[in-house]
Design a protein around this motif. Structure first.
Motif, PDB file in Angstrom:
ATOM      1  N   LEU A  74       0.659  -1.154  -0.077  1.00  0.00           N
ATOM      2  CA  LEU A  74       0.229   0.347  -0.117  1.00  0.00           C
ATOM      3  C   LEU A  74       0.623   1.266  -0.213  1.00  0.00           C
ATOM      4  CD1 LEU A  74      -2.798  -0.978   2.561  1.00  0.00           C
ATOM      5  CD2 LEU A  74      -3.089  -0.788   0.152  1.00  0.00           C
TER       6      LEU A  74
ATOM      7  N   SER B 177       6.022   7.507   5.010  1.00  0.00           N
ATOM      8  CA  SER B 177       6.981   7.802   5.043  1.00  0.00           C
ATOM      9  C   SER B 177       8.516   7.924   5.162  1.00  0.00           C
ATOM     10  CB  SER B 177       6.824   9.320   6.767  1.00  0.00           C
ATOM     11  OG  SER B 177       7.236   8.177   7.575  1.00  0.00           O
ATOM     12  N   GLY B 178       8.440   6.744   5.746  1.00  0.00           N
ATOM     13  CA  GLY B 178       9.776   6.048   4.975  1.00  0.00           C
ATOM     14  C   GLY B 178      10.371   6.375   3.327  1.00  0.00           C
TER      15      GLY B 178
ATOM     16  N   ILE C 169      -3.056  11.707  11.131  1.00  0.00           N
ATOM     17  CA  ILE C 169      -2.376  10.842   9.548  1.00  0.00           C
ATOM     18  C   ILE C 169      -1.276  11.828   9.803  1.00  0.00           C
ATOM     19  CG2 ILE C 169      -2.173  10.489   7.331  1.00  0.00           C
ATOM     20  CD1 ILE C 169      -4.517   9.288   8.781  1.00  0.00           C
TER      21      ILE C 169
ATOM     22  N   LEU D  21     -10.280  -2.947   0.299  1.00  0.00           N
ATOM     23  CA  LEU D  21      -9.810  -2.812   1.778  1.00  0.00           C
ATOM     24  C   LEU D  21     -10.713  -2.316   2.703  1.00  0.00           C
ATOM     25  CD1 LEU D  21      -5.443  -2.663   1.786  1.00  0.00           C
ATOM     26  CD2 LEU D  21      -6.706  -3.911   2.794  1.00  0.00           C
TER      27      LEU D  21
ATOM     28  N   ASN E 242      -1.469   2.121  10.261  1.00  0.00           N
ATOM     29  CA  ASN E 242      -0.518   2.443  11.588  1.00  0.00           C
ATOM     30  C   ASN E 242       1.175   2.392  10.595  1.00  0.00           C
ATOM     31  OD1 ASN E 242       0.803   4.005  14.213  1.00  0.00           O
ATOM     32  ND2 ASN E 242       1.569   2.309  14.294  1.00  0.00           N
TER      33      ASN E 242
ATOM     34  N   LEU F  93      -7.408  -0.884  -3.289  1.00  0.00           N
ATOM     35  CA  LEU F  93      -8.331   0.015  -1.842  1.00  0.00           C
ATOM     36  C   LEU F  93      -9.553  -0.108  -1.620  1.00  0.00           C
ATOM     37  CD1 LEU F  93      -5.942   2.842  -3.079  1.00  0.00           C
ATOM     38  CD2 LEU F  93      -5.023   1.439  -1.408  1.00  0.00           C
TER      39      LEU F  93
ATOM     40  N   ILE G 154       1.420   4.172   7.595  1.00  0.00           N
ATOM     41  CA  ILE G 154       1.518   5.371   7.203  1.00  0.00           C
ATOM     42  C   ILE G 154       3.246   5.848   7.684  1.00  0.00           C
ATOM     43  CG2 ILE G 154       1.644   7.848   8.394  1.00  0.00           C
ATOM     44  CD1 ILE G 154      -1.817   6.942   8.473  1.00  0.00           C
ATOM     45  N   MET G 155       3.702   4.822   8.666  1.00  0.00           N
ATOM     46  CA  MET G 155       5.205   4.714   8.380  1.00  0.00           C
ATOM     47  C   MET G 155       5.705   4.164   7.583  1.00  0.00           C
ATOM     48  SD  MET G 155       5.381   2.486  12.662  1.00  0.00           S
ATOM     49  CE  MET G 155       7.072   2.603  12.967  1.00  0.00           C
TER      50      MET G 155
ATOM     51  N   VAL H 246       1.640  10.749  12.916  1.00  0.00           N
ATOM     52  CA  VAL H 246       1.869   9.240  12.912  1.00  0.00           C
ATOM     53  C   VAL H 246       2.842   9.318  11.837  1.00  0.00           C
ATOM     54  CG1 VAL H 246       1.304   6.861  11.624  1.00  0.00           C
ATOM     55  CG2 VAL H 246       0.284   8.071  13.455  1.00  0.00           C
ATOM     56  N   ALA H 247       3.061  10.598  10.487  1.00  0.00           N
ATOM     57  CA  ALA H 247       3.307  10.241   9.763  1.00  0.00           C
ATOM     58  C   ALA H 247       5.324  10.678  10.715  1.00  0.00           C
ATOM     59  CB  ALA H 247       3.425  10.615   8.217  1.00  0.00           C
TER      60      ALA H 247
ATOM     61  N   LYS I 104      -3.617  -0.121 -14.393  1.00  0.00           N
ATOM     62  CA  LYS I 104      -2.573  -0.293 -13.088  1.00  0.00           C
ATOM     63  C   LYS I 104      -3.050   0.078 -12.179  1.00  0.00           C
ATOM     64  CE  LYS I 104       1.788  -0.623 -10.994  1.00  0.00           C
ATOM     65  NZ  LYS I 104       2.571   0.533 -10.250  1.00  0.00           N
TER      66      LYS I 104
ATOM     67  N   GLY J   6       6.970   8.283  12.744  1.00  0.00           N
ATOM     68  CA  GLY J   6       7.224   7.068  12.052  1.00  0.00           C
ATOM     69  C   GLY J   6       8.547   7.394  11.866  1.00  0.00           C
ATOM     70  N   VAL J   7       9.218   8.301  11.389  1.00  0.00           N
ATOM     71  CA  VAL J   7      10.865   7.934  11.553  1.00  0.00           C
ATOM     72  C   VAL J   7      11.584   9.413  12.086  1.00  0.00           C
ATOM     73  CG1 VAL J   7      12.560   9.513   9.179  1.00  0.00           C
ATOM     74  CG2 VAL J   7      10.202   8.734   8.666  1.00  0.00           C
TER      75      VAL J   7
ATOM     76  N   ILE K 147      14.388   1.290   7.859  1.00  0.00           N
ATOM     77  CA  ILE K 147      12.985   1.193   8.694  1.00  0.00           C
ATOM     78  C   ILE K 147      12.502   0.536   9.041  1.00  0.00           C
ATOM     79  CG2 ILE K 147      11.983   2.118   6.484  1.00  0.00           C
ATOM     80  CD1 ILE K 147      11.406   4.529   8.022  1.00  0.00           C
TER      81      ILE K 147
ATOM     82  N   TYR L 225     -11.490  11.059  15.312  1.00  0.00           N
ATOM     83  CA  TYR L 225     -10.803  10.767  14.891  1.00  0.00           C
ATOM     84  C   TYR L 225     -11.562  12.266  13.526  1.00  0.00           C
ATOM     85  CZ  TYR L 225      -8.691   8.226  11.678  1.00  0.00           C
ATOM     86  OH  TYR L 225      -7.986   7.724  10.084  1.00  0.00           O
TER      87      TYR L 225
ATOM     88  N   TRP M 254       2.378   1.744  -3.652  1.00  0.00           N
ATOM     89  CA  TRP M 254       0.964   2.186  -4.038  1.00  0.00           C
ATOM     90  C   TRP M 254       0.757   3.660  -3.969  1.00  0.00           C
ATOM     91  CZ3 TRP M 254      -2.699  -2.094  -3.707  1.00  0.00           C
ATOM     92  CH2 TRP M 254      -2.751  -2.652  -4.248  1.00  0.00           C
ATOM     93  N   PHE M 255       0.890   4.278  -2.861  1.00  0.00           N
ATOM     94  CA  PHE M 255       0.353   5.799  -2.522  1.00  0.00           C
ATOM     95  C   PHE M 255       1.270   6.547  -3.052  1.00  0.00           C
ATOM     96  CE2 PHE M 255      -2.782   3.705   0.838  1.00  0.00           C
ATOM     97  CZ  PHE M 255      -4.019   4.523   0.731  1.00  0.00           C
TER      98      PHE M 255
ATOM     99  N   TYR N  15      13.905  -1.619  11.780  1.00  0.00           N
ATOM    100  CA  TYR N  15      13.107  -0.816  12.743  1.00  0.00           C
ATOM    101  C   TYR N  15      11.266  -0.966  12.742  1.00  0.00           C
ATOM    102  CZ  TYR N  15      11.228   3.768  15.479  1.00  0.00           C
ATOM    103  OH  TYR N  15      10.852   4.518  16.790  1.00  0.00           O
TER     104      TYR N  15
ATOM    105  N   LYS O 205      -6.231   6.624   3.428  1.00  0.00           N
ATOM    106  CA  LYS O 205      -5.593   6.853   4.746  1.00  0.00           C
ATOM    107  C   LYS O 205      -5.882   7.337   5.498  1.00  0.00           C
ATOM    108  CE  LYS O 205      -2.347   9.779   2.415  1.00  0.00           C
ATOM    109  NZ  LYS O 205      -1.248  10.443   2.717  1.00  0.00           N
TER     110      LYS O 205
ATOM    111  N   ILE P 279      -5.141  -1.370  -8.387  1.00  0.00           N
ATOM    112  CA  ILE P 279      -5.360  -0.119  -7.499  1.00  0.00           C
ATOM    113  C   ILE P 279      -6.285   0.284  -6.736  1.00  0.00           C
ATOM    114  CG2 ILE P 279      -4.131   1.961  -5.830  1.00  0.00           C
ATOM    115  CD1 ILE P 279      -1.589   0.802  -8.428  1.00  0.00           C
TER     116      ILE P 279
ATOM    117  N   PHE Q 209      -2.470  -2.686  10.022  1.00  0.00           N
ATOM    118  CA  PHE Q 209      -1.760  -2.316   8.863  1.00  0.00           C
ATOM    119  C   PHE Q 209      -1.643  -0.589   9.137  1.00  0.00           C
ATOM    120  CE2 PHE Q 209      -5.242  -1.096   6.034  1.00  0.00           C
ATOM    121  CZ  PHE Q 209      -6.304  -1.648   5.975  1.00  0.00           C
TER     122      PHE Q 209
ATOM    123  N   ASP R  16       3.935   5.849  -5.463  1.00  0.00           N
ATOM    124  CA  ASP R  16       3.811   5.541  -7.106  1.00  0.00           C
ATOM    125  C   ASP R  16       3.354   7.387  -7.497  1.00  0.00           C
ATOM    126  OD1 ASP R  16       3.716   5.239  -9.796  1.00  0.00           O
ATOM    127  OD2 ASP R  16       4.144   3.074  -8.866  1.00  0.00           O
TER     128      ASP R  16
END
Lengths: 345, 297
Positions: A108, A203-204, B287, B32, A196, B29, A199-200, B290-291, B21, B294-295, A238, B279, A111-112, A241, A126, B25, A194, A114
């Motif tokens: 995902l 950002s990587g 969101i 999901l 969470n 999505l 999204i991590m 979280v991003a 493609k 993450g890093v 990542i 939320y 894809w997001f 990690y 998202k 996708i 998934f 790309d």
């Protein structure tokens, strides 16, 4: 010449404010986290039972939990078996939730991010995919119990026609089944996490220099090649990690395994090590056995510390370390040369 | 019509490929999205239907029975002996709100102290915070229970709220944020203008750090609202006036053979409404948060 006033101003030190500002954090941390942590270590070496004047028993609690106890010692046998059964559950459920979760999240995330795929409504997807993560685990457990419960009136069993006695369809017993319950817990964990992880990882991927992707596209690389030759290698840190933090999180997995059952008996097929620790000290369960609980906690602590150290090791600054190493070598070399005197040309 | 650039590689045009493609996708999505939403939708539907309707057939069309179900929760003693949605929400709000405020304020204060001032123990203090960041709650739980017994703090909200003052991970996050986007010159300027240190923190640095504060406050709130583990350790007696929303729901779902599944669904529904509403309103922030978390670099 500086006047007395100037001297005084020059010597104003703000250091004390540093201490004052960080003081509340440390006071509270020492009382509510560090002291309990030390207590856990102390209790791990003391007898079980009442809460005061417990005898020091050395490594007995650890021995009971880890080593096979004598055959006639039924109580120790019970503790030992329970711990290992729960440990096995923890590992099975963690592996079964991590592999699909990371694969799905990675797909995902790719894809997001790309550039080639035009995708309106990215934000909406998202938001929806992260949503299960914020819902109270107790409610999630209740929801899945009513969807996949053992009763004839759970949604899955009603779809099979179990609510109509004339059809005579036996209801599925997903919650009481060993593997079906485990798979359901794995599914719930993936469902909750998934978004969470995705999204991590996103950002990587966004941290990777965009010109690499553009260059690859101009060179005619297809999506698969771009993924395996650029995204994946650059995402390795990542990913490791994520793997390690997920392992630490997996050892703490508690809510869903603890609550996915009706009635008051814990579902032993999905109970995890965290449930073991909880059961052994919680007042509401027959006999508090602080010693065993603490010993299991210490075992968890050791495993977590090793994983945590690995996280730091993975995240260390490789370039800086390489440079430092080179410098040391150069200094050594220079010293050696200086010692060697005039022989070298 | 303008010229269309095509990269013909023998398998159809580039544009066609991208289109195929994207369609594939999109399909995945949507699938999901359905997996994420259908369980929640069934919950909403069944919370609004009567018991008899729920057990007769599965349907995806909501009914009109929600308020009757909520009334059952309040009147049927099987539920009302531990379930009181307003009380539960209020209790959860007190705990989550208190924790969130304390966490953000004191983490900001600690991070500020570590970034702005130079003092001997600055380095060791930061290393300590890094080291304890990953100690899991479960590991300290036995000792925590023992502490509560020693200090006579069981069945009290103090051990649920006060420990939030010390949140190592949030201090770490705030420190990184300050290092990257907080100009230290402004503090110097405030000093020259005669502001004392606390006032500088309160009136200059907090407003400047608002984005970081907001994100962390939201996360802390949601996390504490959902924290069944600690709540069930502290509130051992299970007094109805003290129970939080997750604890009440846990008691509802452990009822064996519930006589009214509409009420069951309604209880779960009520417990997730506040968080879902928060939320949806703040999803952009969340969101993004979280991003950013993450890093961790």
């Amino acid at each position: 010449m500086a006047t007395a006033a100037q001297k005084r101003i020059k010597s104003v030190s703000y250091a004390k404010y540093g201490y004052i500002f960080i003081l509340p954090f440390f006071v509270v941390y020492f009382i509510f986290s560090l002291y309990p942590l030390l207590q856990t270590f102390i209790l791990a070496f003391h007898a079980n039972g009442g809460r005061t004047n417990l005898a020091f028993v050395g490594l007995d609690n650890f021995k009971t939990i880890l080593a096979t106890p004598a055959e006639n010692d039924f109580k120790a046998m019970g503790i030992h078996d329970t711990f290992w059964r729960y440990m096995k559950n923890t590992v099975i459920i963690w592996v079964g939730n991590f592999i699909p979760q990371i694969a799905l999240s990675l797909l995902l995330a790719v894809w997001f991010t790309d550039l080639r795929v035009k995708m309106p409504g990215k934000g909406f997807f998202k938001v929806v995919m992260y949503m299960p993560n914020i819902i109270t685990a107790a409610s999630v457990a209740g929801l899945y119990l009513s969807l996949f419960g053992d009763s004839s009136y759970s949604v899955i069993n009603m779809l099979r026609g179990c609510n109509n006695p004339e059809l005579g369809v036996e209801p599925l017993k997903i919650i009481t089944g060993v593997w079906s319950a485990r798979v359901l817990v794995m599914f719930i964990q993936v469902w909750m996490w998934f978004g969470n992880t995705m999204i991590m990882l996103m950002s990587g991927i966004q941290g990777i220099n965009e010109s690499l992707f553009e260059a690859a596209e101009i060179d005619g690389a297809n999506s698969r090649q771009t993924f395996w030759k650029i995204t994946f290698p650059l995402l390795k840190t990542i990913m490791v990690y994520t793997l390690l933090t997920s392992m630490i999180g997996g050892l703490q997995m508690f809510d869903i395994p603890f609550m996915l059952h009706t009635g008051n008996v814990i579902n032993e097929n999905i109970a995890t090590v965290a449930v073991f620790v909880y059961q052994m000290f919680h007042k509401n369960f027959a006999k508090p056995s602080f010693g065993y609980s603490a010993a299991a906690s210490v075992i968890l602590f050791v495993i977590t510390s090793i994983l945590g150290a690995l996280v730091f090791w993975v995240q260390r600054d490789k370039d800086a370390m390489e440079k430092a190493k080179k410098r040391r070598q150069q200094i050594k070399e220079a010293k050696r040369r200086a010692k060697g005197g005039g022989f070298s040309i | 019509m303008s010229k269309r650039i095509t990269y013909d590689d023998g398998k159809g045009g580039y544009q066609t490929q991208v289109l195929i493609k994207s369609a594939a996708i999109y399909f995945a999505l949507i699938l999901l999205t359905l997996i994420c939403l259908v369980p929640l939708w069934i919950l909403v539907v069944n919370a609004t239907k009567a018991h008899a309707d729920i057990i007769s057939k599965v349907s995806l069309i909501p009914g009109t029975h929600l308020f009757k179900n909520i009334k059952t929760l309040r009147t049927n003693t099987l539920y009302s002996k531990f379930f009181n949605p307003l009380r539960g929400m209020l209790n959860s709000l007190i705990i989550a709100g208190g924790c969130s405020a304390l966490t953000v304020f004191f983490s900001g204060l600690t991070a500020y102290g570590l970034v702005v001032y130079d003092f001997k123990l600055k380095g060791p203090a930061f290393v300590f915070i890094l080291a304890v960041m990953m100690v899991p709650t479960q590991v300290t739980a036995v000792g925590f229970m023992n502490l509560l017994i020693q200090m006579n703090l069981l069945d009290s909200y103090i051990p649920l709220i006060v420990p939030s003052i010390a949140a190592p991970a949030i201090v770490f996050f705030m420190r990184q944020y300050m290092l990257s986007s907080f100009p230290l010159d402004i503090i110097e300027a405030a000093r020259i203008d005669g502001s004392n240190e606390f006032r500088t923190f309160l009136t200059i640095s907090i407003p400047m750090m608002k984005p970081a504060f907001a994100v962390q406050a939201i996360f802390a709130f949601i996390q504490k609202w959902n924290d069944y583990y600690t709540q069930s350790i502290v509130l051992v007696s299970g007094k109805k006036e003290q129970l939080t929303m997750p604890m009440m729901v846990q008691k509802v779902i452990s009822i064996d053979r519930s006589p009214d599944s509409g009420a069951n669904y309604a209880a779960i529904f009520l417990s997730i409404v506040p968080v879902v509403v928060i939320y949806i309103i703040l999803s952009k922030f969340i969101i993004g948060g979280v991003a950013a978390g993450g890093v961790k670099e």
